[in-house]
Design a protein around this motif. Structure first.
Motif, PDB file in Angstrom:
ATOM      1  N   CYS A 311     -48.242 -90.393  -1.637  1.00 23.88           N
ATOM      2  CA  CYS A 311     -47.334 -90.392  -2.797  1.00 23.88           C
ATOM      3  C   CYS A 311     -47.484 -89.139  -3.666  1.00 23.88           C
ATOM      4  CB  CYS A 311     -47.594 -91.633  -3.641  1.00 23.88           C
ATOM      5  SG  CYS A 311     -46.625 -91.694  -5.159  1.00 23.88           S
ATOM      6  N   ILE A 312     -46.359 -88.513  -3.990  1.00 21.34           N
ATOM      7  CA  ILE A 312     -46.393 -87.339  -4.860  1.00 21.34           C
ATOM      8  C   ILE A 312     -45.865 -87.677  -6.256  1.00 21.34           C
ATOM      9  CG2 ILE A 312     -46.369 -85.620  -3.001  1.00 21.34           C
ATOM     10  CD1 ILE A 312     -43.323 -85.352  -3.403  1.00 21.34           C
ATOM     11  N   ARG A 313     -45.790 -88.985  -6.567  1.00 23.30           N
ATOM     12  CA  ARG A 313     -45.454 -89.460  -7.919  1.00 23.30           C
ATOM     13  C   ARG A 313     -44.123 -88.917  -8.437  1.00 23.30           C
ATOM     14  NH1 ARG A 313     -49.633 -91.645  -6.361  1.00 23.30           N
ATOM     15  NH2 ARG A 313     -51.719 -91.232  -7.186  1.00 23.30           N
ATOM     16  N   CYS A 314     -43.116 -88.984  -7.579  1.00 20.76           N
ATOM     17  CA  CYS A 314     -41.824 -88.440  -7.984  1.00 20.76           C
ATOM     18  C   CYS A 314     -41.024 -89.449  -8.784  1.00 20.76           C
ATOM     19  CB  CYS A 314     -41.035 -88.019  -6.754  1.00 20.76           C
ATOM     20  SG  CYS A 314     -40.451 -89.420  -5.779  1.00 20.76           S
ATOM     21  N   SER A 315     -41.321 -90.732  -8.595  1.00 21.55           N
ATOM     22  CA  SER A 315     -40.663 -91.854  -9.269  1.00 21.55           C
ATOM     23  C   SER A 315     -39.293 -92.203  -8.702  1.00 21.55           C
ATOM     24  CB  SER A 315     -40.586 -91.674 -10.794  1.00 21.55           C
ATOM     25  OG  SER A 315     -39.570 -90.779 -11.156  1.00 21.55           O
ATOM     26  N   ALA A 316     -38.895 -91.627  -7.597  1.00 22.09           N
ATOM     27  CA  ALA A 316     -37.600 -91.991  -6.996  1.00 22.09           C
ATOM     28  C   ALA A 316     -37.556 -93.474  -6.637  1.00 22.09           C
ATOM     29  CB  ALA A 316     -37.337 -91.142  -5.755  1.00 22.09           C
ATOM     30  N   CYS A 317     -38.685 -94.014  -6.203  1.00 23.34           N
ATOM     31  CA  CYS A 317     -38.679 -95.428  -5.807  1.00 23.34           C
ATOM     32  C   CYS A 317     -38.506 -96.348  -7.015  1.00 23.34           C
ATOM     33  CB  CYS A 317     -39.934 -95.774  -5.008  1.00 23.34           C
ATOM     34  SG  CYS A 317     -41.502 -95.511  -5.864  1.00 23.34           S
ATOM     35  N   ILE A 340     -44.107 -98.188  -5.859  1.00 25.66           N
ATOM     36  CA  ILE A 340     -45.374 -97.547  -5.502  1.00 25.66           C
ATOM     37  C   ILE A 340     -46.539 -98.265  -6.191  1.00 25.66           C
ATOM     38  CG2 ILE A 340     -45.095 -95.719  -7.276  1.00 25.66           C
ATOM     39  CD1 ILE A 340     -47.027 -95.486  -3.906  1.00 25.66           C
ATOM     40  N   CYS A 373     -37.925 -92.328  -0.568  1.00 26.26           N
ATOM     41  CA  CYS A 373     -39.248 -91.709  -0.722  1.00 26.26           C
ATOM     42  C   CYS A 373     -39.320 -90.365   0.009  1.00 26.26           C
ATOM     43  CB  CYS A 373     -40.340 -92.641  -0.210  1.00 26.26           C
ATOM     44  SG  CYS A 373     -41.975 -91.891  -0.310  1.00 26.26           S
ATOM     45  N   PRO A 374     -39.622 -89.285  -0.706  1.00 19.31           N
ATOM     46  CA  PRO A 374     -39.614 -87.955  -0.093  1.00 19.31           C
ATOM     47  C   PRO A 374     -40.735 -87.749   0.927  1.00 19.31           C
ATOM     48  CG  PRO A 374     -40.481 -87.826  -2.319  1.00 19.31           C
ATOM     49  CD  PRO A 374     -39.968 -89.227  -2.141  1.00 19.31           C
ATOM     50  N   VAL A 375     -41.746 -88.611   0.908  1.00 16.77           N
ATOM     51  CA  VAL A 375     -42.789 -88.485   1.917  1.00 16.77           C
ATOM     52  C   VAL A 375     -42.796 -89.718   2.825  1.00 16.77           C
ATOM     53  CG1 VAL A 375     -44.290 -86.804   0.799  1.00 16.77           C
ATOM     54  CG2 VAL A 375     -44.438 -89.192   0.132  1.00 16.77           C
ATOM     55  N   ILE A 377     -42.951 -92.970   2.656  1.00 16.58           N
ATOM     56  CA  ILE A 377     -43.901 -94.082   2.624  1.00 16.58           C
ATOM     57  C   ILE A 377     -43.120 -95.367   2.887  1.00 16.58           C
ATOM     58  CG2 ILE A 377     -45.562 -95.371   1.216  1.00 16.58           C
ATOM     59  CD1 ILE A 377     -45.954 -92.778  -0.425  1.00 16.58           C
ATOM     60  N   ILE A 379     -42.856 -98.458   2.096  1.00 11.61           N
ATOM     61  CA  ILE A 379     -43.354 -99.398   1.087  1.00 11.61           C
ATOM     62  C   ILE A 379     -43.173-100.856   1.528  1.00 11.61           C
ATOM     63  CG2 ILE A 379     -43.105-100.145  -1.329  1.00 11.61           C
ATOM     64  CD1 ILE A 379     -42.513 -97.212  -2.048  1.00 11.61           C
TER      65      ILE A 379
HETATM   66  S1  SF4 Z   1     -40.677 -92.411  -3.906  1.00 14.20           S
HETATM   67 FE1  SF4 Z   1     -42.513 -92.115  -2.634  1.00 14.20          FE
HETATM   68  S2  SF4 Z   1     -43.480 -90.250  -3.438  1.00 14.20           S
HETATM   69 FE2  SF4 Z   1     -42.002 -90.917  -4.964  1.00 14.20          FE
HETATM   70  S3  SF4 Z   1     -43.211 -92.185  -6.405  1.00 14.20           S
HETATM   71 FE3  SF4 Z   1     -42.306 -93.582  -4.896  1.00 14.20          FE
HETATM   72  S4  SF4 Z   1     -43.860 -93.751  -3.311  1.00 14.20           S
HETATM   73 FE4  SF4 Z   1     -44.406 -91.956  -4.524  1.00 14.20          FE
END
Ligand code: SF4
Lengths: 486, 209
Positions: A311-317, A340, A373-375, A377, A379
């Motif tokens: 997770c890069i803490r982007c907050s998209a989720c 997340i 999620c840009p990476v 994950i 979830i």
């Molecule tokens: S979308 Fe993915 S990278 Fe971004 S906060 Fe949520 S889990 Fe982390």
């Protein structure tokens, strides 16, 4: 700390909160879609981002040592903190050694996680948050509710009151006739904080990325408070989770494209700072890196849950999640809210107690979080995996948590049913029957059919339909307790 | 505390018991089939478009006329006293009657007292509208472009690259870098974008071709 269903019940009944959240999540979502849609190689970037993080995590010991060597060679000092208490002791000791009793802070979730401000206060050290939203949260003795916009639950009138009532106690007071115009409020913060930046000699930060090969720290921000903290003080202490590493400088070409577009929906955030150790004559002349474990190595040990550390803490989720949109961040009872948070918090802290045990149920498993999620994950996959674990521990907790979370959030059988039917393609990853101990839970319920339309299309339609207010009826009212039963 | 170092590394290694002992980091393949640059037409025009999208003020000028453009920009802003890095070229200021303070001698309070700052840059990224400063030639230390309320940045055409992947190889991670994409901004109050909280509220860019 109430469990998720209890906290969610009161949150969904708060119409101001829901209004602010809806506006925020929808606005950021639309911007993100635009910024992501601009890049025709988004899925390749996403795959590369996930793979780079996987490479790092699978060989984290190697990269940790490499990072330590590089930072040390560049004139920084590296400290290792096994848990929150140790991290707080290290930082407190470092601040004490400078003889200072004030520190400025740039927004950092790692320091929130370890409750550094509280620990410093006990040692007689005042930590000043300098991100505008964090300042609002701090002045009002509140908690952040969103990763990206921590004070999103506050409106401008509330912020004006907070500034008027509290600023004087913390430093430069708010101007006499402060209006609630965002420009005036931002100006008041500028004046209030500038004086602080000019005289504080110690800063504490986190980092978005730490480059193992070069020992470089990377911080992305918008306001310039980060730059102030990272360059004006004499001493800089960065508390960084061990999962924040990327192997090499060139890997940033992936993350500097993925993060801003996923997070604020911008092609690039206004300011990014990178630094490597210390630079004579420019910026802090003393740099400390505190590498924080605090449960991360436990997450690493779970081969399904490990991916949460990408997770890069982007907050998209958060912004896409129908559950988050209704409850807000506080309901999750953790520093990491939203989808997340629902997988990271129980893994970092264990699922033995009820707040954490309820979190894997704070989801409809619709799969939208995985899509954005840009990476990449997965979830939903981790949620199901954690539910198994919770169900294995105590059936009662699981049952209560599951019914409660689904019910309060969707506020009625109709809506929950629709959400489940509309689950996205990612949903097909969820098995019809959960294996192992969780089978007791799934055996008595049908897992819904594979959807005919994607979640995104359903949510756009249903979400929009819901914009029309339901007079006199908050979604938390009525038959919600039946919501989870089928 | 070295005890914790060994403890954490030990825990990490134990957690990775599923990773085969012979696997090297490079054995975890990273697909790099993303584009190195997105084709969006003429690079300078793209940079201008992106900068203007951030509400930066942008000028394009032939080399011979840059001093005039700088002078006009400073006059237009009513800048009376401007800071500049010690090594910023004299001819940038040849046409202006603004008082130029060489920044080597200014501490943060001194920088707070000037109306603006003029610097060069290390690179500019067209696709994202980003200007990168590396504290090198004509840029000065980081505080210089942070404290004054107005930043005028002179970008040479040969410093402009298309995308982020072209910028990183040009930059030395050993230097402190500041990537600037538009003026300081916040959206923390009801998501209304406000320009300028701590960094310069106005960013003006002169592209010298
Ligand atoms: S979308 Fe993915 S990278 Fe971004 S906060 Fe949520 S889990 Fe982390």
């Amino acid at each position: 700390m109430p469990s998720f269903p209890e906290a969610a019940k009161s949150a969904t009944g708060d119409s101001q909160l829901r209004h602010n959240l809806r506006k925020a999540t929808h606005t950021i979502r639309a911007k993100r879609d635009g910024a992501v849609g601009e890049l025709d190689d988004w899925s390749q970037l996403r795959a590369a981002g996930a793979a780079i993080k996987d490479r790092t995590l699978r060989h984290l010991d190697t990269y940790l040592e490499r990072l330590e060597d590089a930072v040390t060679a560049a004139g920084g000092r590296v400290h290792w903190a096994a848990d929150a208490a140790e991290a707080n002791d290290i930082v407190t000791g470092l601040v004490r050694a400078t003889g200072e009793s004030d520190v400025v802070k740039v927004k950092s979730m790692a320091t929130q996680e370890i409750e550094l401000n509280e620990a410093l206060a006990q040692a007689g050290i005042t930590a000043y948050e300098t991100d505008l939203a964090e300042l609002i949260v701090q002045l009002s003795d509140d908690l952040p509710s969103h990763i990206l916009v921590p004070a999103i639950h506050r409106n401008r009138a509330e912020i004006r009151e907070i500034f008027r009532d509290q600023m004087a106690a913390w430093g430069v007071p708010a101007p006499e006739r402060l209006s609630d115009d965002p420009r005036a409020l931002a100006e008041a913060a500028r004046v209030h904080l500038r004086e602080r930046f000019m005289r504080t000699k110690v800063a504490v930060s986190g980092a978005n990325f730490a480059v193992a090969d070069s020992g470089t720290m990377v911080v992305l921000e918008s306001e310039g408070n980060g730059r102030m903290c990272l360059t004006l003080p004499q001493t800089l202490i960065s508390v960084v989770g061990i999962e924040k590493i990327v192997p090499s400088w060139s890997d940033l070409e992936v993350f500097l494209q993925l993060l801003p577009r996923s997070s604020t929906g911008e092609r690039m955030n206004p300011y990014t700072s990178t630094w490597t150790g210390v630079t004579p004559g420019d910026g802090p002349q003393e740099f400390h890196l505190v590498l924080l474990d605090n449960g991360r190595s436990d997450v690493l040990a779970d081969t399904v849950g490990r991916q949460a550390l990408r997770c890069i803490r982007c907050s998209a989720c958060l912004n896409i999640c129908p559950v988050y949109e209704r409850t807000g961040g506080h309901a999750y009872g953790s520093v990491y809210p939203g989808p997340i948070g629902a997988i990271l918090t129980p893994q970092l802290q264990g699922t033995a107690s009820e707040p954490e045990a309820s979190l894997p149920y704070a989801s409809s498993l619709c799969g939208a979080c995985y899509e954005v999620c840009p990476v990449a994950i997965d979830i939903p996959e981790v949620l199901v995996h954690l539910r198994e674990e919770v169900a294995g521990g105590s059936g009662h907790t699981a049952e209560k948590a599951a019914m409660g979370a689904a019910g309060w959030v969707f506020g009625g059988e109709r809506r929950l049913g629709a959400a489940q039917r509309a689950a996205s393609a990612a949903r097909s990853l969820v098995p019809r029957r959960m294996p192992g101990p969780a089978s007791a839970w799934t055996d008595t319920r049908d897992i819904p059919d594979i959807p005919e339309e994607s979640f995104r299309s359903w949510w756009r339609r249903e979400g929009a339909a819901e914009e029309a207010p339901e007079p006199g009826r908050a979604p938390g009212d009525g038959d919600e307790q039946e919501g989870g039963r089928r | 505390m070295s005890g914790s170092r060994e403890r954490i590394l030990g825990r990490v290694r134990a957690a990775l018991a599923d990773v085969p002992p012979g696997e090297a980091p490079e054995d975890v393949l990273v697909p790099r089939d993303y584009s190195s640059a997105h084709d969006r037409g003429e690079t300078i025009a793209l940079l201008v478009d992106r900068l203007e999208d951030y509400k930066a003020l942008v000028h394009r000028t032939p080399a011979g006329e840059s001093a005039e453009v700088v002078a006009r920009a400073l006059a237009g802003r009513g800048v009376r006293r401007v800071a500049a890095p010690d090594d910023a070229p004299e001819d940038w200021f040849a046409e202006c009657d603004t008082d130029v303070a060489r920044a080597g001698g200014l501490d943060p309070a001194g920088l707070d007292g000037v109306d603006g700052v003029v610097t060069g840059c290390a690179a500019a990224i067209a696709e994202t509208g980003t200007i990168v400063l590396d504290a090198g030639f004509a840029q000065g230390r980081r505080a210089l472009t942070l404290i004054p309320d107005y930043h005028l940045c002179v970008v040479r055409a040969d410093q402009i690259v298309t995308g982020v992947p072209q910028a990183l190889p040009r930059l030395d991670p050993g230097r402190p870098l500041t990537w600037i994409s538009g003026p300081s901004a916040t959206s923390d109050i009801e998501l209304d974008r406000v320009e300028g909280v701590h960094g310069p509220r106005t960013l003006e860019v002169v592209i010298v071709e």
